[in-house]
Enzyme design. Sequence first.
Site, mmCIF file in Angstrom:
data_model
loop_
_atom_site.group_PDB
_atom_site.id
_atom_site.type_symbol
_atom_site.label_atom_id
_atom_site.label_comp_id
_atom_site.label_asym_id
_atom_site.label_seq_id
_atom_site.Cartn_x
_atom_site.Cartn_y
_atom_site.Cartn_z
ATOM 1 N N GLY A 1 0.825 -1.214 0.000
ATOM 2 C CA GLY A 1 0.000 0.000 0.000
ATOM 3 C C GLY A 1 0.856 1.259 0.000
ATOM 4 N N GLN A 2 0.179 2.399 0.011
ATOM 5 C CA GLN A 2 0.900 3.691 0.003
ATOM 6 C C GLN A 2 1.896 3.777 1.153
ATOM 7 N N ASP A 3 1.411 3.641 2.394
ATOM 8 C CA ASP A 3 2.280 3.843 3.557
ATOM 9 C C ASP A 3 3.338 2.748 3.640
ATOM 10 N N LEU B 1 -4.378 -10.997 6.963
ATOM 11 C CA LEU B 1 -4.878 -10.621 8.297
ATOM 12 C C LEU B 1 -6.146 -11.380 8.676
ATOM 13 N N LEU C 1 -0.051 -2.142 8.989
ATOM 14 C CA LEU C 1 -0.651 -1.160 8.075
ATOM 15 C C LEU C 1 -1.730 -1.790 7.197
ATOM 16 N N ALA D 1 -5.108 -3.186 5.842
ATOM 17 C CA ALA D 1 -6.509 -2.894 6.178
ATOM 18 C C ALA D 1 -7.327 -2.799 4.900
ATOM 19 N N SER E 1 -9.067 -0.101 3.553
ATOM 20 C CA SER E 1 -8.838 1.275 4.012
ATOM 21 C C SER E 1 -9.710 2.328 3.335
ATOM 22 N N SER F 1 -6.711 5.736 13.009
ATOM 23 C CA SER F 1 -7.117 6.743 12.026
ATOM 24 C C SER F 1 -7.928 7.871 12.638
ATOM 25 N N GLU G 1 -10.406 8.972 11.295
ATOM 26 C CA GLU G 1 -11.813 8.609 11.055
ATOM 27 C C GLU G 1 -12.500 8.188 12.357
ATOM 28 N N TYR H 1 -15.893 1.516 8.508
ATOM 29 C CA TYR H 1 -14.423 1.604 8.588
ATOM 30 C C TYR H 1 -14.004 2.273 9.894
ATOM 31 N N ARG I 1 -0.745 7.472 -3.677
ATOM 32 C CA ARG I 1 -2.076 7.298 -3.118
ATOM 33 C C ARG I 1 -2.957 6.547 -4.121
HETATM 34 P P1 NAP Z 1 -3.659 1.315 1.288
HETATM 35 O O1 NAP Z 1 -2.799 2.011 0.294
HETATM 36 O O2 NAP Z 1 -5.083 1.073 0.977
HETATM 37 O O3 NAP Z 1 -2.947 -0.083 1.641
HETATM 38 C C1 NAP Z 1 -3.613 -1.061 2.365
HETATM 39 C C2 NAP Z 1 -2.718 -2.289 2.452
HETATM 40 O O4 NAP Z 1 -3.419 -3.292 3.200
HETATM 41 C C3 NAP Z 1 -2.365 -2.925 1.101
HETATM 42 O O5 NAP Z 1 -1.024 -3.321 1.121
HETATM 43 C C4 NAP Z 1 -3.276 -4.139 1.074
HETATM 44 O O6 NAP Z 1 -2.781 -5.191 0.270
HETATM 45 C C5 NAP Z 1 -3.267 -4.530 2.529
HETATM 46 N N1 NAP Z 1 -4.346 -5.454 2.881
HETATM 47 C C6 NAP Z 1 -5.649 -5.353 2.573
HETATM 48 N N2 NAP Z 1 -6.319 -6.426 3.025
HETATM 49 C C7 NAP Z 1 -5.419 -7.218 3.640
HETATM 50 C C8 NAP Z 1 -5.504 -8.467 4.286
HETATM 51 N N3 NAP Z 1 -6.643 -9.152 4.367
HETATM 52 N N4 NAP Z 1 -4.369 -9.011 4.813
HETATM 53 C C9 NAP Z 1 -3.173 -8.347 4.696
HETATM 54 N N5 NAP Z 1 -3.049 -7.159 4.081
HETATM 55 C C10 NAP Z 1 -4.152 -6.600 3.553
HETATM 56 O O7 NAP Z 1 -3.629 2.106 2.692
HETATM 57 P P2 NAP Z 1 -2.604 3.226 3.222
HETATM 58 O O8 NAP Z 1 -3.105 4.565 2.826
HETATM 59 O O9 NAP Z 1 -1.226 2.808 2.903
HETATM 60 O O10 NAP Z 1 -2.869 3.123 4.794
HETATM 61 C C11 NAP Z 1 -2.119 2.227 5.616
HETATM 62 C C12 NAP Z 1 -2.875 1.981 6.905
HETATM 63 O O11 NAP Z 1 -3.070 3.224 7.589
HETATM 64 C C13 NAP Z 1 -4.269 1.396 6.745
HETATM 65 O O12 NAP Z 1 -4.518 0.579 7.863
HETATM 66 C C14 NAP Z 1 -5.190 2.607 6.791
HETATM 67 O O13 NAP Z 1 -6.482 2.233 7.218
HETATM 68 C C15 NAP Z 1 -4.455 3.445 7.820
HETATM 69 N N6 NAP Z 1 -4.636 4.888 7.736
HETATM 70 C C16 NAP Z 1 -4.389 5.533 6.558
HETATM 71 C C17 NAP Z 1 -4.501 6.916 6.495
HETATM 72 C C18 NAP Z 1 -4.224 7.666 5.223
HETATM 73 O O14 NAP Z 1 -4.619 8.842 5.141
HETATM 74 N N7 NAP Z 1 -3.548 7.073 4.257
HETATM 75 C C19 NAP Z 1 -4.863 7.637 7.651
HETATM 76 C C20 NAP Z 1 -5.080 6.941 8.845
HETATM 77 C C21 NAP Z 1 -4.947 5.565 8.881
HETATM 78 P P3 NAP Z 1 -3.190 -5.378 -1.294
HETATM 79 O O15 NAP Z 1 -2.215 -4.525 -2.052
HETATM 80 O O16 NAP Z 1 -3.019 -6.827 -1.496
HETATM 81 O O17 NAP Z 1 -4.598 -4.906 -1.446
HETATM 82 O O1 G4F Z 2 -9.987 10.873 0.280
HETATM 83 P P1 G4F Z 2 -11.097 10.278 1.021
HETATM 84 O O2 G4F Z 2 -11.778 9.121 0.386
HETATM 85 O O3 G4F Z 2 -10.517 9.939 2.458
HETATM 86 P P2 G4F Z 2 -11.226 9.654 3.877
HETATM 87 O O4 G4F Z 2 -12.604 9.159 3.721
HETATM 88 O O5 G4F Z 2 -11.005 10.849 4.712
HETATM 89 O O6 G4F Z 2 -10.354 8.432 4.411
HETATM 90 C C1 G4F Z 2 -8.928 8.427 4.316
HETATM 91 O O7 G4F Z 2 -8.388 9.067 5.444
HETATM 92 C C2 G4F Z 2 -8.645 8.399 6.687
HETATM 93 C C3 G4F Z 2 -8.015 9.246 7.785
HETATM 94 O O8 G4F Z 2 -8.958 10.178 8.242
HETATM 95 C C4 G4F Z 2 -8.065 7.011 6.630
HETATM 96 F F1 G4F Z 2 -8.229 6.387 7.816
HETATM 97 C C5 G4F Z 2 -8.712 6.232 5.506
HETATM 98 O O9 G4F Z 2 -8.120 4.938 5.408
HETATM 99 C C6 G4F Z 2 -8.469 6.976 4.201
HETATM 100 O O10 G4F Z 2 -7.089 6.948 3.912
HETATM 101 O O11 G4F Z 2 -12.232 11.381 1.305
HETATM 102 C C7 G4F Z 2 -11.924 12.622 1.919
HETATM 103 C C8 G4F Z 2 -13.145 13.540 1.854
HETATM 104 C C9 G4F Z 2 -14.441 12.884 2.325
HETATM 105 O O12 G4F Z 2 -15.131 13.784 3.156
HETATM 106 C C10 G4F Z 2 -15.258 12.676 1.058
HETATM 107 O O13 G4F Z 2 -16.673 12.760 1.230
HETATM 108 O O14 G4F Z 2 -13.374 13.906 0.474
HETATM 109 C C11 G4F Z 2 -14.764 13.863 0.224
HETATM 110 N N1 G4F Z 2 -14.961 13.654 -1.230
HETATM 111 C C12 G4F Z 2 -15.611 14.536 -2.043
HETATM 112 N N2 G4F Z 2 -15.656 14.035 -3.280
HETATM 113 C C13 G4F Z 2 -14.598 12.586 -1.944
HETATM 114 C C14 G4F Z 2 -15.033 12.829 -3.250
HETATM 115 N N3 G4F Z 2 -13.926 11.468 -1.595
HETATM 116 C C15 G4F Z 2 -13.686 10.550 -2.571
HETATM 117 N N4 G4F Z 2 -13.006 9.437 -2.232
HETATM 118 N N5 G4F Z 2 -14.105 10.731 -3.865
HETATM 119 C C16 G4F Z 2 -14.782 11.858 -4.257
HETATM 120 O O15 G4F Z 2 -15.157 12.009 -5.406
#
Ligand code: NAP
Ligand code: G4F
Length: 331
Positions: A12-14, A58, A79, A81, A83, A124, A126, A148, A183
Amino acid sequence: MTKKALITGITGQDGSYLAEFLLEKGYDVYGMVRRTSTVYYERIQHIQDDLNLIQGDLSDQTSLNSAIRAIQPDEVYNLGAQSFVPTSWNQPVFTGEITALGVTRILDAIHTVKPDTRFYQASSSEMFGKVREVPQSEETPFYPRSPYGVAKVYGHWITVNYRESYDLFACSGILFNHESPRRGLEFVTRKVSFNVAKIKLGLSNELRVGNLDAQRDWGFAGDYVQAMWMMLQQDEPDDYVVATGKTHSVQRLLEVAFSTVDLDWQDYTVQDERFMRPAEVDLLVGDPAKAYTKLGWEPEVSFEALIQMMVEADIARLQKDPQHRGFTVKA
Ligand code: NAP
Ligand code: G4F
């Protein structure tokens, strides 16, 4: 001795940024990958030869126990999830299985097999959902607004519980939204940067989005993975908010992204009901004071610089390959 770290969600991204960071620190980096019919790890392709990839999931306790037994890691970063928030309404049980119960499974594997492993849980913002106070800190009560968010609250508390029950070195990082050119395309920042790039290059003439008023505290993923590592280097395990402390609306995101290429967002953007959510998180803004004072962490990349970086990266990609679909096919 060389330290060993296991990252779930390395594809994933992170995961990709954290793997790069830990390799630079001299770690042996292990990554858990799921079995897929086509093997395609685009985000970690450039470092794949330096990583040790192992299969696991997981949802599968046996694979987690085996991974911990085989690797004997010093640190585990959970990491992995489901997500994407909208998917969690369509697949609430699956989201709970992976994003919530998956945390218990990996914690239990550590507790059973190697209890001195240090553990990081990807919590998160969230979890704050319908926010109880502004800005949100480690003390702010949770009010999740999606399956979520609910699953992440479970993951957060089970991490605290294993720390208190079994004395595990388990930390929870409450990370606010963080973005990058890596992303997934379904998240709003990347959806915007990718479509702005397409519009600029004449490959498209419209961008459809949902709620323009939602506000997020957006930072750069490369900065945020450093905070994860810092948490596991402390004397005591604890929980930390990681954020920039600044919030911007989706409309502001559009303004900044289009202005990067000298276009006006209003000429190309269409609001589309399909991208609205059953329940919204209206305003997120974090208070990163504890991460700053205790970890010495602070973000380096500003919101404007982040969005510019993402738009420029998408333009470069599309110039090389106009058919490029990003890292995921779902927009
Ligand atoms: P992401 O790009 O969606 O990556 C998610 C990762 O989880 C991918 O490597 C995916 O593998 C793996 N995964 C999904 N299902 C799985 C399973 N059943 N078993 C093992 N691995 C699995 O997410 P990210 O943005 O990097 O975020 C990393 C973590 O931080 C997540 O837990 C997310 O909820 C949390 N988080 C993210 C943000 C954010 O803004 N990015 C903020 C707060 C928390 P595949 O490639 O095989 O699908
Ligand atoms: O980019 P989003 O889909 O991210 P969201 O829902 O905030 O979740 C991300 O951040 C979380 C941390 O707070 C992580 F835990 C989670 O795994 C993920 O990485 O949406 C951001 C905002 C939302 O309010 C959504 O309603 O953007 C608004 N939005 C408006 N138009 C949209 C769109 N979101 C998406 N995805 N697509 C749209 O067209």
